[in-house]
Enzyme design. Structure first.
Site, PDB file in Angstrom:
ATOM      1  N   ASP A  16       0.771  -1.209  -0.228  1.00 42.19           N
ATOM      2  CA  ASP A  16       0.058  -0.144  -0.044  1.00 42.19           C
ATOM      3  C   ASP A  16       0.845   0.940  -0.080  1.00 42.19           C
ATOM      4  OD1 ASP A  16      -2.841   1.138   0.479  1.00 42.19           O
ATOM      5  OD2 ASP A  16      -1.493   2.160   2.092  1.00 42.19           O
ATOM      6  N   TYR A  19       3.668  10.079   0.567  1.00 39.66           N
ATOM      7  CA  TYR A  19       4.590   9.422   1.647  1.00 39.66           C
ATOM      8  C   TYR A  19       5.878   9.755   1.367  1.00 39.66           C
ATOM      9  CZ  TYR A  19       0.229   6.654   2.859  1.00 39.66           C
ATOM     10  OH  TYR A  19      -0.947   6.367   3.143  1.00 39.66           O
ATOM     11  N   LYS A  71      -2.031   6.440  -4.040  1.00 43.19           N
ATOM     12  CA  LYS A  71      -3.353   7.048  -3.757  1.00 43.19           C
ATOM     13  C   LYS A  71      -2.958   8.710  -4.410  1.00 43.19           C
ATOM     14  CE  LYS A  71      -3.579   4.970   0.664  1.00 43.19           C
ATOM     15  NZ  LYS A  71      -2.149   4.374   0.742  1.00 43.19           N
ATOM     16  N   HIS A 121      -7.256   9.845  -1.922  1.00 45.66           N
ATOM     17  CA  HIS A 121      -6.517   9.837  -0.620  1.00 45.66           C
ATOM     18  C   HIS A 121      -7.685  10.483   0.353  1.00 45.66           C
ATOM     19  CE1 HIS A 121      -2.550   9.449   1.512  1.00 45.66           C
ATOM     20  NE2 HIS A 121      -3.696   9.007   2.392  1.00 45.66           N
TER      21      HIS A 121
END
Length: 343
Positions: free
Chosen positions: A56, A61, A89, A122
């Site tokens: 994931d 990130y 996302k 997201h």
């Protein structure tokens, strides 16, 4: 491949409405507030070589470029692309016209892939905050959910499926009122909802709504996210791994309480995505998805520990005039700040 690698076929599978299979447990990659991107990528590479098939990811990130190298290395070692289930996302600042295609193109380039198995929106509003901000950060341009705007973004997501860039599209951090509107107006429905799920936050109404509508579920913060960013911590938070019932069941199984949280998730019927860079932890996480299941009695006990304790409250996404973080989650069944035009 490591000598203690786990056979991926032992891990339970979820069946999406397209018939595609999604592993019943994966590895998360959100940890950049505490760990380096390289540490996370190294863990992902070894995890895939050791039996993980669901990874994931997310653009925000800040580690997809290194994770791409990790995935490539694992495939060079013999893991087939078609056996992997890779998600990413769309971040909040990329909802605009043309931005979705640009965003997925960058993610595919960073991850060194030709397609994604699943691509999420997201958050359901384009309220941007910079990485690493504190809980008091507010963007003056933030606004409440506007369904017409979301559907403009969703149309671009649907186009990605039509172009073959992604196999499935999904939603994350949504509520039943928002999902009802999305399902009413979409051409391609969400295949998966990624939502916060752990024994102290079970979200039964939303959970059942998704299952009833053929939407599978990925659960984040599956053990209560003890390493989540400080901005997401408040005084009232409850630590799942310290709840007496969880601790007692863990003692009966001779495992860490975190393992009980994961067993509960897998047996409940969704796919948790625990994060760890420690090999002994992520290997035991995967193994627990099929070994030594909880009893029916233990599952009944765990159903009683729900404290409705949301850990990722989303304060940084609030708009001017909003009451509190609760306005993000439509607690009374209505979407605050949205007048419902075109309804």
């Amino acid at each position: 491949m490591p000598t203690d690698a786990i056979d991926p076929s032992l891990v339970p599978q979820r069946t999406l409405y397209t018939g595609a299979k999604m592993p019943g447990l994966g590895i998360g990659t959100f940890g950049s507030d505490r760990f380096s991107a390289q540490d996370i990528a190294d863990a992902v590479e070894d995890a895939i070589k050791s039996g993980y098939r669901l990874v994931d990811c997310a653009a925000c990130y800040g580690n997809e470029d290194l994770i791409g190298i990790a995935i490539e290395n694992a495939m060079k070692a013999g893991v087939k692309r078609e056996d992997l289930f890779i998600t990413s996302k769309l971040w909040n600042d990329m909802h605009g016209k043309g931005d979705v295609l640009y965003s997925v193109a960058k993610t595919l380039k960073d991850l060194r892939l030709d397609y994604l198995d699943l691509y999420f929106v997201h958050w359901p509003f384009p309220n941007y905050h910079p990485p690493g901000c504190d809980a008091d950060t507010r963007n003056p341009l933030s606004r409440p959910y506007i369904h017409e705007e979301f559907m403009e973004c969703w149309r671009q997501m649907e186009r990605l499926v039509e172009m073959g860039l992604v196999k499935h599209i999904g939603v994350s951090n949504v509520t039943i009122p928002k999902l009802e509107l999305i399902l009413r107006d979409c051409k391609i429905k969400p295949a998966v909802n990624e939502m916060e799920l752990h024994p102290c936050f079970q979200q039964p109404e939303l959970y059942d709504y998704c299952k009833k509508n053929g939407i599978e579920i990925i659960g984040f913060c599956p053990i209560g996210s003890p390493t989540r960013p400080d901005r997401d911590k408040t005084q009232d938070d409850i630590a799942d791994i310290e709840v007496p019932e969880v601790v007692e069941i863990a003692k009966a199984h001779g495992v860490h309480p975190a393992i009980i949280c994961l067993k509960w998730a897998v047996q409940r019927g969704h796919s948790p995505i625990p994060f760890s860079i420690k090999r002994n932890e992520y290997m035991s996480n995967l193994r627990c998805s099929f070994e030594d299941p909880l009893t029916e009695e233990e599952l009944k006990v765990l159903a009683t520990v729900d404290k409705n304790c949301r850990l990722i409250k989303g304060q940084v996404f609030l708009w001017e005039g909003a009451g509190s973080w609760e306005d993000l989650w439509d607690l009374n069944g209505e979407i605050p700040g949205w007048n419902g035009y075109s309804k």
